[in-house]
Design a protein around this motif. Structure first.
Motif, PDB file in Angstrom:
ATOM      1  N   CYS A  35       0.834  -1.194   0.000  1.00  0.00           N
ATOM      2  CA  CYS A  35       0.000   0.000   0.000  1.00  0.00           C
ATOM      3  C   CYS A  35       0.872   1.248   0.000  1.00  0.00           C
ATOM      4  O   CYS A  35       1.885   1.304   0.699  1.00  0.00           O
ATOM      5  CB  CYS A  35      -0.893  -0.013   1.240  1.00  0.00           C
ATOM      6  N   GLN A  42      -5.498   5.677  -0.097  1.00  0.00           N
ATOM      7  CA  GLN A  42      -4.614   4.519   0.037  1.00  0.00           C
ATOM      8  C   GLN A  42      -4.735   3.713  -1.247  1.00  0.00           C
ATOM      9  O   GLN A  42      -5.839   3.324  -1.645  1.00  0.00           O
ATOM     10  CB  GLN A  42      -4.992   3.655   1.239  1.00  0.00           C
ATOM     11  N   ALA A  44      -3.398   0.397  -3.484  1.00  0.00           N
ATOM     12  CA  ALA A  44      -2.741  -0.913  -3.509  1.00  0.00           C
ATOM     13  C   ALA A  44      -1.974  -1.030  -4.824  1.00  0.00           C
ATOM     14  O   ALA A  44      -2.529  -0.786  -5.893  1.00  0.00           O
ATOM     15  CB  ALA A  44      -3.780  -2.025  -3.412  1.00  0.00           C
ATOM     16  N   ASN A  59      -7.095   0.690  -2.209  1.00  0.00           N
ATOM     17  CA  ASN A  59      -6.810  -0.310  -1.180  1.00  0.00           C
ATOM     18  C   ASN A  59      -8.072  -0.655  -0.394  1.00  0.00           C
ATOM     19  O   ASN A  59      -8.125  -1.637   0.321  1.00  0.00           O
ATOM     20  CB  ASN A  59      -5.715   0.208  -0.233  1.00  0.00           C
ATOM     21  N   MET A  67      -9.210  -1.175   4.661  1.00  0.00           N
ATOM     22  CA  MET A  67      -8.056  -0.954   3.788  1.00  0.00           C
ATOM     23  C   MET A  67      -7.221  -2.237   3.725  1.00  0.00           C
ATOM     24  O   MET A  67      -6.254  -2.396   4.466  1.00  0.00           O
ATOM     25  CB  MET A  67      -7.211   0.221   4.313  1.00  0.00           C
ATOM     26  N   SER A  70      -4.443  -4.463  -0.714  1.00  0.00           N
ATOM     27  CA  SER A  70      -3.008  -4.655  -0.996  1.00  0.00           C
ATOM     28  C   SER A  70      -2.507  -5.980  -0.423  1.00  0.00           C
ATOM     29  O   SER A  70      -1.481  -6.497  -0.865  1.00  0.00           O
ATOM     30  CB  SER A  70      -2.176  -3.503  -0.452  1.00  0.00           C
TER      31      SER A  70
END
Length: 125
Positions: A35, A42, A44, A59, A67, A70
């Motif tokens: 991430c 955020q 990924a 993400n 989140m 990732s």
């Protein structure tokens, strides 16, 4: 759609105004993800070394709004590179963001380029 989910919008390569330098290619695991943060997003980033390709997406899991993407497993579904959410195993195309096995909305995807051993992610703002 929640306020958090609404922050993520797919960017096509021709819409890129900012190439954000995320990290060195060595910062990402082969055939896995990590991430990075861009502004309040955020993202990924996946080094899909088996395909010799890189992908980036939100993400944020659209199902539980965690989140986590990732950390998802990456794979291939009929030639479509995909990521599986580690929480619920829902899979999403890393090319288009489309949910491949359910009714969830697509996730946002972003263009990636590699220059001089660095990973760049494209954003429209």
């Amino acid at each position: 759609m929640s306020l958090l989910l609404s922050k993520y919008k797919t960017v096509k390569e021709e819409e890129v105004k900012v190439w954000f330098k995320a990290a060195s290619v060595n910062a990402f695991p082969k055939d896995g993800g990590a991430c990075v943060k861009y502004k309040d997003l955020q993202i990924a980033v996946f080094n899909f070394s088996r395909l010799n390709k890189w992908f980036a997406c939100q993400n944020l899991s659209p199902e539980k709004e965690e989140m986590v993407l990732s950390r998802g497993m990456i794979g291939d579904s009929n030639g479509i590179p995909k990521v599986a959410c580690p929480l619920h195993k829902k899979t999403f195309s890393l090319k288009t963001g489309e949910n491949l096995n359910g009714h969830l909305n697509a996730i946002a995807t972003y263009p990636v380029k590699i220059e001089e051993e660095n990973v760049y992610i494209g954003f429209s703002e």
